[in-house]
Scaffold this motif. Structure first.
Motif, PDB file in Angstrom:
ATOM      1  N   ASP A 120       0.845  -1.209   0.000  1.00 49.80           N
ATOM      2  CA  ASP A 120       0.000   0.000   0.000  1.00 49.80           C
ATOM      3  C   ASP A 120       0.876   1.253   0.000  1.00 49.80           C
ATOM      4  N   ASP A 124       0.934   4.207  -2.666  1.00 48.64           N
ATOM      5  CA  ASP A 124       0.658   5.605  -2.286  1.00 48.64           C
ATOM      6  C   ASP A 124       1.784   6.521  -2.750  1.00 48.64           C
ATOM      7  N   THR A 136     -11.384   8.467  -7.101  1.00 49.01           N
ATOM      8  CA  THR A 136     -11.397   7.021  -7.390  1.00 49.01           C
ATOM      9  C   THR A 136     -10.203   6.292  -6.765  1.00 49.01           C
ATOM     10  N   TYR A 137      -9.589   6.898  -5.779  1.00 51.38           N
ATOM     11  CA  TYR A 137      -8.322   6.355  -5.253  1.00 51.38           C
ATOM     12  C   TYR A 137      -8.413   4.904  -4.777  1.00 51.38           C
ATOM     13  N   SER A 138      -9.498   4.544  -4.094  1.00 51.94           N
ATOM     14  CA  SER A 138      -9.527   3.170  -3.581  1.00 51.94           C
ATOM     15  C   SER A 138      -9.651   2.185  -4.734  1.00 51.94           C
ATOM     16  N   ARG A 139     -10.387   2.563  -5.789  1.00 53.25           N
ATOM     17  CA  ARG A 139     -10.494   1.643  -6.934  1.00 53.25           C
ATOM     18  C   ARG A 139      -9.167   1.584  -7.699  1.00 53.25           C
ATOM     19  N   LYS A 141      -6.256   1.738  -6.297  1.00 54.58           N
ATOM     20  CA  LYS A 141      -5.401   0.833  -5.513  1.00 54.58           C
ATOM     21  C   LYS A 141      -5.818  -0.624  -5.747  1.00 54.58           C
ATOM     22  N   THR A 142      -7.117  -0.868  -5.753  1.00 58.46           N
ATOM     23  CA  THR A 142      -7.606  -2.233  -6.030  1.00 58.46           C
ATOM     24  C   THR A 142      -7.135  -2.679  -7.413  1.00 58.46           C
ATOM     25  N   LYS A 145      -3.426  -3.580  -7.416  1.00 58.63           N
ATOM     26  CA  LYS A 145      -3.144  -4.862  -6.742  1.00 58.63           C
ATOM     27  C   LYS A 145      -3.582  -6.039  -7.611  1.00 58.63           C
TER      28      LYS A 145
END
Ligand code: FES
Ligand code: FES
Length: 163
Positions: A120, A124, A136-139, A141-142, A145
């Motif tokens: 993570d 970042d 849309t940051y969490s998407r 990161k998903t 990954k």
């Protein structure tokens, strides 16, 4: 006159060498996937790679690309297939308005080329210069990954087939 190499193609460009690379990519080479956002190096919408390193093309003069290869969002797919990151981006429905996403993908692509299983914190740090006004940051990161897992799985299959 300067020869600019973009996505494995050569373009003859006849503009001042101080012209921002972004305008040469969009207006001379006609590659409009790279976007103009802030124009002052703060948003990352204009991110392309110069010899694999993500750069802000709004602030980078044409001259800096002499004898180097520029890769844009149009250059990471091959003719018949999207790059894994692009496919994952669609499948995970990462974009909202989409405006920032070619820059996001070019930064993610450079990260995964150098770090096949980013933490993570790695993500970042690598993505900190790419702003998304839609949040849309969490998407993102998903997506990074999942793409890293798929790229790792594909590379282990290739290794087995070649071994
Ligand atoms: Fe280049 Fe915003 S347009 S960083
Ligand atoms: Fe709208 Fe990022 S998806 S700015």
């Amino acid at each position: 006159m300067m020869i600019l190499k973009i996505n494995n193609q050569s373009f003859e460009v006849d503009v001042d060498v101080a012209t921002p690379l972004l305008w040469v990519i969009r207006e001379q080479a006609g590659l409009t996937g790279t976007k103009f956002g802030c124009g002052i190096g703060q948003c990352g919408a204009c991110t392309v790679q110069l010899d694999g390193v993500p750069i802000r093309s709004c602030l980078t003069p044409l001259q800096a690309a002499a004898d180097k290869e520029v890769i844009t969002i149009e250059g990471i797919a091959n003719d018949s297939e999207l790059h894994t990151i692009q496919r994952v981006w669609i499948e995970e429905q990462v974009p909202q308005c989409g405006y920032c996403q070619s820059g996001q993908i070019m930064s993610a692509h450079a990260l995964l080329a150098n770090n096949t299983s980013p933490t993570d914190k790695d993500i970042d740090e690598a993505m900190s210069g790419n702003i998304c006004r839609c949040g849309t940051y969490s998407r993102i990161k998903t997506g990074i990954k999942r793409a890293s897992e798929e790229l790792a799985a594909a590379s282990s299959i290739n290794t087995e087939n070649n071994g």
